[in-house]
Design a protein around this motif. Structure first.
Motif, PDB file in Angstrom:
ATOM      1  N   LEU A 393      -1.259   2.122   1.176  1.00 17.30           N
ATOM      2  CA  LEU A 393      -0.125   1.446   0.550  1.00 17.30           C
ATOM      3  C   LEU A 393      -0.196   1.671  -0.952  1.00 17.30           C
ATOM      4  CD1 LEU A 393      -0.124  -2.070   2.260  1.00 17.30           C
ATOM      5  CD2 LEU A 393       0.776   0.095   3.085  1.00 17.30           C
ATOM      6  N   LEU A 394       0.849   2.253  -1.514  1.00 16.68           N
ATOM      7  CA  LEU A 394       0.903   2.437  -2.956  1.00 16.68           C
ATOM      8  C   LEU A 394       2.046   1.575  -3.474  1.00 16.68           C
ATOM      9  CD1 LEU A 394       0.415   6.308  -2.943  1.00 16.68           C
ATOM     10  CD2 LEU A 394      -1.270   4.611  -3.686  1.00 16.68           C
ATOM     11  N   THR A 419       3.058   2.634 -10.555  1.00 14.86           N
ATOM     12  CA  THR A 419       2.168   2.480  -9.398  1.00 14.86           C
ATOM     13  C   THR A 419       0.859   1.800  -9.799  1.00 14.86           C
ATOM     14  OG1 THR A 419       3.102   4.499  -8.488  1.00 14.86           O
ATOM     15  CG2 THR A 419       1.081   3.706  -7.486  1.00 14.86           C
ATOM     16  N   LEU A 420       0.403   0.878  -8.951  1.00 15.71           N
ATOM     17  CA  LEU A 420      -0.833   0.137  -9.193  1.00 15.71           C
ATOM     18  C   LEU A 420      -1.994   0.792  -8.447  1.00 15.71           C
ATOM     19  CD1 LEU A 420       0.580  -3.467  -8.746  1.00 15.71           C
ATOM     20  CD2 LEU A 420       0.119  -2.244 -10.884  1.00 15.71           C
ATOM     21  N   PRO A 421      -3.230   0.614  -8.937  1.00 17.69           N
ATOM     22  CA  PRO A 421      -3.590  -0.055 -10.180  1.00 17.69           C
ATOM     23  C   PRO A 421      -3.259   0.798 -11.397  1.00 17.69           C
ATOM     24  CG  PRO A 421      -5.549   0.880  -9.152  1.00 17.69           C
ATOM     25  CD  PRO A 421      -4.402   1.106  -8.200  1.00 17.69           C
ATOM     26  N   VAL A 422      -3.061   0.131 -12.537  1.00 18.98           N
ATOM     27  CA  VAL A 422      -2.716   0.861 -13.751  1.00 18.98           C
ATOM     28  C   VAL A 422      -3.422   0.209 -14.944  1.00 18.98           C
ATOM     29  CG1 VAL A 422      -0.645  -0.535 -14.137  1.00 18.98           C
ATOM     30  CG2 VAL A 422      -0.789   1.714 -15.180  1.00 18.98           C
ATOM     31  N   ALA A 423      -3.761   1.019 -15.929  1.00 18.39           N
ATOM     32  CA  ALA A 423      -4.327   0.485 -17.165  1.00 18.39           C
ATOM     33  C   ALA A 423      -3.667   1.185 -18.342  1.00 18.39           C
ATOM     34  CB  ALA A 423      -5.830   0.686 -17.210  1.00 18.39           C
ATOM     35  N   ARG A 424      -3.415   0.460 -19.403  1.00 19.76           N
ATOM     36  CA  ARG A 424      -2.911   1.082 -20.620  1.00 19.76           C
ATOM     37  C   ARG A 424      -3.714   0.537 -21.781  1.00 19.76           C
ATOM     38  NH1 ARG A 424       2.138   3.304 -18.917  1.00 19.76           N
ATOM     39  NH2 ARG A 424       1.143   4.491 -17.275  1.00 19.76           N
ATOM     40  N   GLN A 479      -5.280  -4.096 -17.877  1.00 16.35           N
ATOM     41  CA  GLN A 479      -5.491  -3.560 -16.531  1.00 16.35           C
ATOM     42  C   GLN A 479      -4.734  -4.423 -15.533  1.00 16.35           C
ATOM     43  OE1 GLN A 479      -8.291  -1.091 -15.108  1.00 16.35           O
ATOM     44  NE2 GLN A 479      -6.742  -1.244 -13.493  1.00 16.35           N
ATOM     45  N   ASP A 481      -4.377  -4.896 -11.496  1.00 13.33           N
ATOM     46  CA  ASP A 481      -5.048  -4.454 -10.275  1.00 13.33           C
ATOM     47  C   ASP A 481      -4.041  -4.297  -9.131  1.00 13.33           C
ATOM     48  OD1 ASP A 481      -4.485  -6.974  -9.309  1.00 13.33           O
ATOM     49  OD2 ASP A 481      -6.533  -7.730  -9.527  1.00 13.33           O
ATOM     50  N   ALA A 482      -4.556  -3.982  -7.947  1.00 13.49           N
ATOM     51  CA  ALA A 482      -3.667  -3.702  -6.815  1.00 13.49           C
ATOM     52  C   ALA A 482      -2.885  -4.942  -6.372  1.00 13.49           C
ATOM     53  CB  ALA A 482      -4.477  -3.141  -5.643  1.00 13.49           C
TER      54      ALA A 482
END
Lengths: 626, 178
Positions: A393-394, A419-424, A479, A481-482
């Motif tokens: 699952l995305l 789309t998760l997970p993501v960090a900036r 960050q 998370d999912a």
């Protein structure tokens, strides 16, 4: 010298993993359900009377008892102030955010962050009330399994923001559940539908529940469920159709401000009428008020459709926005899956059919499909499936995250539908000589002005080394998370010094508040706190030892002799601690072992990445070209 | 973390390092990598494994997002080509020869937005798409066979402007819907 793996008699062996109990819970505005996978099939667990749906109602009695579900239904009329319905609409919300709050029979308290409700058992947070609902489902599941259960996937509306998600997770913690994942409701429905029908292609899930509306567009390819875009309205659902009917009834029956009791009677009568109108052309509204006065209003389908047409129209705006974000036209959608009790209304189905130019898919039970999908995912997350029969699952973040900048504007850091997970990471600098602190304000939403977005947290960075203005470079990492939950960390780039972060959540509870509630809950339930803590630690230790044994069996060669010996010593220490009665000693040993295996875990992850890459070298990928 | 985090994004997905990419191959490689590292695959594992999984999955998503969108891909290639920091490219500055063109675009969007003219905005979005496509063809030349990175940087800047305009049109359309 290659290391031979020789199993010691008492060394961890890679036994096949045990089947772990796990459930999926749909914590709905009007109804809640719990489901699990039995012999490979997802089923909803029922109560003693064989009912799967539990009304999301909690009654706080004056004798300190708590009734939940059907047992609380009657009290809706007799004790409206202490009988809470649709608590989901209050999660992570203040009084100003809740529509039609004036028509509700509760006593609200406006506290910083989330609103609270004053009941005969004192002030209750929506988190605590939701925890009472979850506890009832938790008990139902344990009765079914005849054993203890902790792991659950809890569903949330896709358009829930960080505050609402956090509140849901806190409620699960209070109810003694270990949250494997917060799963978006439309995604859960897509899993149940997609696996059932071996669907491939681009689908829309139209999820109109009791209090929330979601529209998600997913691409299904070879076992991958990829959410392309999502949108919605967390304050639009069947309740609003009821409210429209309720206002109409007040006007037409010439009842001016009704008593709390009459209001509840009328609310229940209009809901029944609304449901009847899905099946029949007419549903006259008949009820007797507390005064003995009889109300009898003629009502037919056409009247109801006319008065609620604006609400149906309101669902189409998120539909259009989702399509635009996904870069798709209505004709690109292969099927529209209808989810949620309110999606049964014929005029809703007609509007969807007209918009997409096709009849929506209504061949699954719109009340149960979310819980079933959650159960299927819980089963996978608990590790009860072989890797080769898993799917992926995305999911995406529904609302953009931003930081407040000069002039009260929001600067987007993570855009919606990423789309998760993501960090900036973003770099900031000081504007004064010797400045050692900075403050930030994180918001969520699409609007330009911070005041139009939802405030998630204010935090302060302290301990920045004193330097000339503009010399310090502080790198702040956001960050998500999912589960769609945000965490923030910061580091000064020149010195590498981790700066202290003090986060003050604008909504939601602090960890201390949760700890206090947990303690209070356990004490009032007269449970043995120490025994519970010990059991939890022992389970955790067992889990860790089992996982490590498995890791060694497959990737033991990634450790050299020294590393292996160091870790093995910690394994022995943990095994000894787990056999004793001191929970804090077990906790210490767990922490020591998982610290020591961190690098090993990273190496294993790298190996699996390389393995995945090796399976897709460039030549092979070029064969896939259309 | 060592090996994989030092790979450039193209290598991570096993793709040749160039502007024109095979999107199907990118999608397949992305799915294959996430099938290994996604936190859902490690949900029943201890904290350390779950943390490593989240870091890797985050990195893989970042790489995918960068390569998937032509603008981000161009910026990334310029960065790889040496020293043209994408952060320093600015959507608001532009070579003087395009200044007039951009002024016109901005006025057209602003006027249509103020008139709440959804059809007009859709028309503009269509025209914008046509111009974007032309610029992408040009960019593929500059970043590809010609390897003219200075020209590519200018073209990328024009693309950034169009991208920003596109988002303004989308926001305006969303506002009309509500």
């Amino acid at each position: 010298m290659a290391l031979l793996q020789i199993a010691e008699p008492d060394a961890p062996t890679a036994a096949p993993p045990k089947h772990r109990l796990a459930v999926g819970i749909d914590l709905g505005t009007t109804h809640s359900l719990v489901a699990t996978v039995k012999n490979g099939i997802a089923v909803c667990l029922t109560d003693e009377q064989g009912r799967a749906l539990m009304p999301s109602v909690v009654h706080y009695r004056s004798d300190n008892g708590i009734d939940v579900g059907f047992d609380a239904q009657n009290a809706r009329v007799t004790d409206p102030r202490n009988t809470i319905v649709s608590v989901k609409r209050f999660m992570g919300r203040g009084t100003k955010d809740v529509p039609h709050i004036e028509a509700m029979p509760y006593v609200f308290e406006e506290t910083p962050g989330m609103l609270r409700l004053r009941t005969v058992q004192g002030s209750k947070s929506p988190v605590e009330i939701s925890a009472d609902l979850l506890r009832a489902l938790h008990t139902r599941a344990e009765a079914h399994f005849g054993s203890e259960l902790t792991d659950a996937v809890i569903t949330v509306p896709a358009y829930f923001d960080d505050a609402q998600r956090q509140a849901t997770r806190d409620a699960a913690r209070l109810a003694g559940l270990n949250v494997l994942r917060l799963l978006n409701e439309p995604t859960a429905a897509a899993v149940a539908y997609g696996l059932d029908n071996a669907a491939e292609g681009v689908y829309a899930v139209f999820d109109l529940g009791g209090g929330t509306f979601d529209l998600s567009i997913l691409k299904l390819t070879h076992g991958v469920f990829e959410v392309l875009a999502t949108n919605g309205d967390t304050a639009l659902g069947g309740d609003d159709f009821d409210h429209r009917l309720y206002c109409w009834a007040l006007d037409n029956a010439h009842i001016s401000p009704p008593s709390d009791e009459d209001a509840r009677r009328l609310q229940m009568a209009v809901r029944a009428a609304k449901e009847l109108l899905t099946l029949s052309e007419e549903a006259p509204l008949r009820l007797r008020l507390a005064s003995g006065e009889e109300i009898d209003l003629p009502l037919n389908r056409a009247d109801f459709f006319d008065m609620t047409r604006p609400l149906v129209q309101k669902t189409l705006a998120p539909v259009k926005r989702t399509l635009r974000d996904a870069g798709l036209a209505p004709a690109d959608i292969k099927g529209v899956v209808m989810v949620g009790g309110a999606s049964r209304m014929p005029h809703v189905q007609r509007a969807v059919a007209e918009f997409f130019g096709q009849e929506p898919l209504t061949n699954l039970d719109p009340d149960k499909v979310v819980a079933l999908g959650a159960a299927i995912q819980a089963n996978v997350l608990a590790g009860n499936r072989q890797t080769d029969e898993q799917w992926l699952l995305l999911d995406v973040i529904p609302l953009s995250l931003g930081l407040e900048t000069m002039g009260g504007l929001s600067e987007k850091i993570i855009p919606r539908n990423t789309t998760l997970p993501v960090a900036r990471a973003q770099e900031f600098t000081t504007f004064k000589d010797g400045q050692t602190a900075m403050s930030f304000h994180v918001v969520q939403g699409e609007r330009e002005l911070v005041s139009d977005c939802r405030s998630l947290a204010r935090f302060e960075l302290r301990g920045i080394p004193p330097m000339a203005a503009g010399a310090a470079r502080v790198r702040v990492t956001f960050q998500v998370d999912a589960d769609g939950l945000l965490s923030v960390s910061a580091r000064e780039a020149n010195t590498g010094k981790e700066t202290g972060i003090h986060v003050k959540p604008s909504y939601g509870l602090t960890d201390n508040e949760i700890a206090d509630m947990l303690r209070a809950g356990i004490e009032s339930a007269n449970a043995d706190l120490a025994a519970r803590a010990l059991r939890e630690q022992q389970v955790e230790a067992e889990r860790l030892l089992e996982a490590y044994a498995q890791a060694l069996a497959t990737d033991g060669d990634l450790l050299n002799g020294h590393e292996r010996a160091a870790i093995d010593a910690l394994v022995t220490r943990l095994r000894q601690a787990a056999a004793q009665q001191d929970p804090s000693a077990i906790a210490d040993s767990i922490a020591a072992l998982s610290r020591a295996t961190e690098d090993f875990a990273a190496r294993r992850m790298n190996r699996s990445v390389r393995a995945a890459l090796a399976g897709h070298n460039i030549d092979e990928l070029q064969h896939l070209q259309p | 973390m060592t090996v994989d985090l030092s790979l450039n994004y193209f290598a991570l997905f096993g793709l040749p390092c160039q502007f024109n990419i095979d999107e199907t191959a990118l999608d397949c490689a992305w799915h294959a990598l996430q099938a290994e590292v996604h936190p859902d695959r490690h949900a029943h594992q201890p904290d350390d494994v779950r943390r490593a999984a989240m870091q890797q999955a985050t990195r893989v998503n970042e790489a995918y997002a960068t390569l998937k969108k032509p603008l981000a891909r161009a910026q990334y290639l310029l960065e790889l080509a040496g020293g043209i920091d994408a952060q320093r490219l600015n959507a608001n500055t532009v070579a003087s020869e395009y200044l007039f063109e951009q002024l016109e675009w901005r006025e057209a969007v602003e006027e249509t937005r103020r008139a709440n003219d959804a059809d007009g905005l859709e028309q503009l979005a269509l025209r914008l798409q046509i111009q974007t496509d032309a610029i992408l063809t040009q960019l593929a030349e500059q970043l590809g066979p010609r390897r003219d990175f200075n020209a590519a940087a200018d073209t990328t800047q024009r693309l950034m402007f169009l991208d920003k305009l596109r988002r303004q049109i989308d926001d305006a359309l969303a506002a009309i819907d509500t």
